[in-house]
Scaffold this active site. Structure first.
Site, short mmCIF file in Angstrom:
data_model
loop_
_atom_site.label_atom_id
_atom_site.label_comp_id
_atom_site.label_asym_id
_atom_site.label_seq_id
_atom_site.Cartn_x
_atom_site.Cartn_y
_atom_site.Cartn_z
CE LYS A 186 -86.22 -78.36 -42.75
NZ LYS A 186 -84.85 -78.82 -42.75
C1 LIG Z 1 -83.48 -78.80 -43.48
C2 LIG Z 1 -82.97 -79.97 -44.26
C3 LIG Z 1 -81.76 -80.61 -43.92
C4 LIG Z 1 -80.79 -80.06 -42.94
O1 LIG Z 1 -81.26 -79.93 -41.66
P1 LIG Z 1 -80.35 -79.15 -40.59
O2 LIG Z 1 -80.95 -79.54 -39.28
O3 LIG Z 1 -80.50 -77.69 -40.88
O4 LIG Z 1 -78.96 -79.62 -40.75
C5 LIG Z 1 -81.41 -81.77 -44.58
N1 LIG Z 1 -82.17 -82.27 -45.57
C6 LIG Z 1 -83.32 -81.68 -45.94
C7 LIG Z 1 -84.15 -82.30 -47.03
C8 LIG Z 1 -83.75 -80.49 -45.32
O5 LIG Z 1 -84.85 -79.88 -45.74
#
Ligand SMILES: *Cc1c(COP(=O)(O)O)cnc(C)c1O
Length: 386
Positions: A186
């Site tokens: 991210k």
């Molecule tokens: C990455 C992601 C998540 C989950 O995030 P985590 O921190 O891995 O639980 C949820 N929604 C979207 C749209 C994502 O891209």
């Protein structure tokens, strides 16, 4: 092929993060403690204040806490876009409620407010907008529908740091809860982690209790002066979703760099826009209102029919040139759990289905050099015969 493999994504972790993590390790306090508290305070301040931020061990955990805190329960319906990661829908099931899947906007791939309106039933309790790739959803329209039908709004902002919508930072738009992700790929990372943000003190209080086994901190705090420190009371069957200080140590420094990271991402997106403009590709949607900032978590392109190459072959051709690509998303209506569980058909989601069939996400991250980006552009041009 002499170049080494260019991965689809890589985290950008510096000496500051490493030193802070070592400091946590040496301090003897490795679980939730002072660094998590600092990270939470820094994060709320970054958003501009007026909200509280509580750190959790993933955005998925945060979304679960958020839905629980706004009172989602068995038999309720929660509207989610089909064009998202499975987390958005799975947390609805954790509570025994049902996700109701809707189609997206053909330009932004963000949840379509008209589709939300059409999906509302007497059981609908909440909407979960996802700011796809880091571009804000049409929040004015979504918040208006929510107000009209007394629905809660929980923003899945996993892609949306530091996104703004009409000049307001995501997290401060007046929805009930916003949840950010610090997963490894991210726009900033804590390895695994997330942040739950709300301006509603009752929601924050509930999330804090449920984040750590349903232990009533308030009861503990109230009696702490009169009772020995071993005393606590469990008031709910809660969860184990707290962020450890080892992770928060990374977060403190990643957050300090988020503006720089964003400038780099934006410059790279601009360069792709300019140097891919003449190709048979549909380039990603750009912000349309003044005061919109795109986080550029992803750079999703779509192959036009005249490209003369299918999406899968294109990704293979890129891999043959040593470049990793991805697809965002395989829509939820195609995954067996949701497809079979809710009898979903691609025809119900024509926009998401068409987007999926033509979509490729090309590498865009701050660890890429100019030369890496040149290489990606050259590879795409070569594959498309330009
Ligand atoms: C990455 C992601 C998540 C989950 O995030 P985590 O921190 O891995 O639980 C949820 N929604 C979207 C749209 C994502 O891209």
């Amino acid at each position: 092929m002499t170049d080494k493999f260019l991965p689809f994504a890589l985290p950008d972790i510096g000496e500051e993060e490493i030193h802070e993590v070592v400091d946590a390790l040496r301090s003897g306090w490795v679980t939730t403690g002072p660094k998590t508290k600092q990270f939470e305070a820094d994060f709320a301040e970054f958003l501009g204040g007026g909200v509280e931020a509580i750190a959790v061990n993933s955005a998925t955990a945060g979304l679960h806490l958020a839905l629980e805190a706004v009172g989602i329960k068995a038999g309720d319906e929660v509207i989610v876009p089909t064009y998202t990661f499975t987390s958005t829908a799975e947390v609805v099931r954790y509570l025994g409620a049902d996700p109701v899947f809707v189609d997206v906007d053909p330009v932004t791939f963000n949840i379509d407010p008209a589709a939300i309106r059409a999906a509302i039933t007497p059981k609908t309790r909440a909407i979960m907008p996802v700011h796809f790739a880091g571009l804000a959803c049409d929040m004015d329209a979504i918040l208006a529908v929510a107000r009209e039908h007394d629905l809660r709004v929980i923003e899945d902002a996993a892609h949306a740091l530091p996104t703004t919508y009409k000049g307001t930072t995501i997290g401060k738009l007046g929805s009930d809860v916003t949840v950010f992700s610090f997963y490894a790929n991210k726009t900033m990372t804590t390895g695994e982690g997330g942040m739950v943000v709300s301006a509603n003190p009752d929601i924050i209080k509930r999330c804090k209790v449920m984040r750590l086994h349903g232990i009533s901190r308030d009861a503990f705090d109230r009696y702490v002066s009169k009772t020995p420190a071993w005393f606590y009371e469990v008031i709910e069957p809660g969860f184990k979703y707290n962020m450890p200080d080892i992770a928060a140590a990374m977060g403190i420094h990643q957050l300090k760099k988020i503006r720089r990271f964003h400038e780099q991402r934006e410059a790279m997106a601009k360069r792709y826009d300019a140097e891919l403009a003449d190709l048979p590709l549909i380039l990603p949607a750009r912000p349309t209102h003044a005061g919109d900032l795109h986080a550029w978590h992803l750079y999703p392109v779509r192959l036009k029919p005249e490209a003369g190459i299918g999406r899968n072959e294109f990704i293979q051709a890129m891999a043959d040139k040593g470049i990793g690509c991805s697809v965002h998303f395989i829509p939820l209506h195609l995954h067996p759990v949701w497809r079979d569980g809710y009898q979903l058909k691609p025809e119900q989601f024509p926009v998401a289905q068409a987007a999926f069939e033509a979509e490729v996400t090309i590498p865009l991250y701050t660890k890429m050099s100019d030369a890496d980006q040149t290489r990606v552009i050259a590879a795409i041009r070569e594959i498309l015969g330009a």
